[in-house]
Design a protein around this motif. Structure first.
Motif: not given
Length: 208
Positions: A41-64
């Motif tokens: 089963v595949a889910a296609v979602i909008r990338n929540p980190w689009l346009g962010s740089g490599p120093s961006t903390d990914l945790t908040e969106q991971q948890e959500r």
């Protein structure tokens, strides 16, 4: 069989769900002792980190996002394969679109917010094997599976193909969960727990 399923969950930017399932009825001219049903089963979602740089903390969106995906995908695997008790092997994967980082794919499947929940929902204990990549829409991905409670059980080492014809778009991520109700057809190559000890010292001839 492949089907697309619309879902109204806008909180995670979900565009579509795609379910694929199959069963091998004969292999090498004979029916398997126990045909295994496999599904992804595949889910296609909008990338929540689009346009962010490599120093961006990914945790908040991971948890959500990751726990929601874990429930969406495993609910459909369980329904397709006849219940969590029927499922014997599992795997996970992600494809990030070309505008995203490969880390964005990993961020949604390589954390407890996804993996631990998939394992719990499917009543497993093993570490979940995986695949991830960055690709254009329509890219196929081979998702590896192994036994959900006995990872050393070689009979359940198998793969399931997954593909979304129009995803991921450049600004999307495809997240996949896959499972099987049994082993490969006619498994007969032993088991890691009962294999003899094999090293260069135990073999009489080792090719260079």
């Amino acid at each position: 069989m492949q089907e697309s399923v619309e879902h109204p969950d806008e909180s995670i930017g979900l565009r579509k769900l795609v379910l694929y399932r199959d069963v091998v009825l004969t292999e090498a001219g004979e029916a398997p002792a126990r045909p295994a049903h496999r599904a992804s089963v595949a889910a296609v979602i909008r990338n929540p980190w689009l346009g962010s740089g490599p120093s961006t903390d990914l945790t908040e969106q991971q948890e959500r996002i990751a726990p929601v995906l874990a429930k969406l995908l495993t609910d459909r695997l369980i329904a397709s394969l006849g219940g969590a008790e029927a499922i014997e092997s599992f795997g996970k994967a992600a494809i990030v679109g070309t505008a995203g980082e490969i880390e964005h794919a990993g961020a949604l499947i390589h954390t407890p917010y996804f993996g631990n929940l998939v394992r719990e929902f499917l009543q497993g204990e093993s570490i979940i094997c995986f695949a991830d990549t960055r690709a254009e829409a329509g890219e196929s991905l081979v998702v590896p599976l192994w036994h959900k409670t006995h990872a050393a059980t070689r009979s359940h080492y198998q793969t399931v193909g997954a593909r979304v014809p129009d995803g991921p778009r450049a600004d999307e991520i495809v997240v996949i969960a896959a499972a099987s109700t049994g082993p490969r057809p006619h498994p007969r190559i032993g088991d890691r727990l009962t294999d003899p000890v094999v090293t260069t010292h135990t073999l009489e001839v080792v090719s260079p």
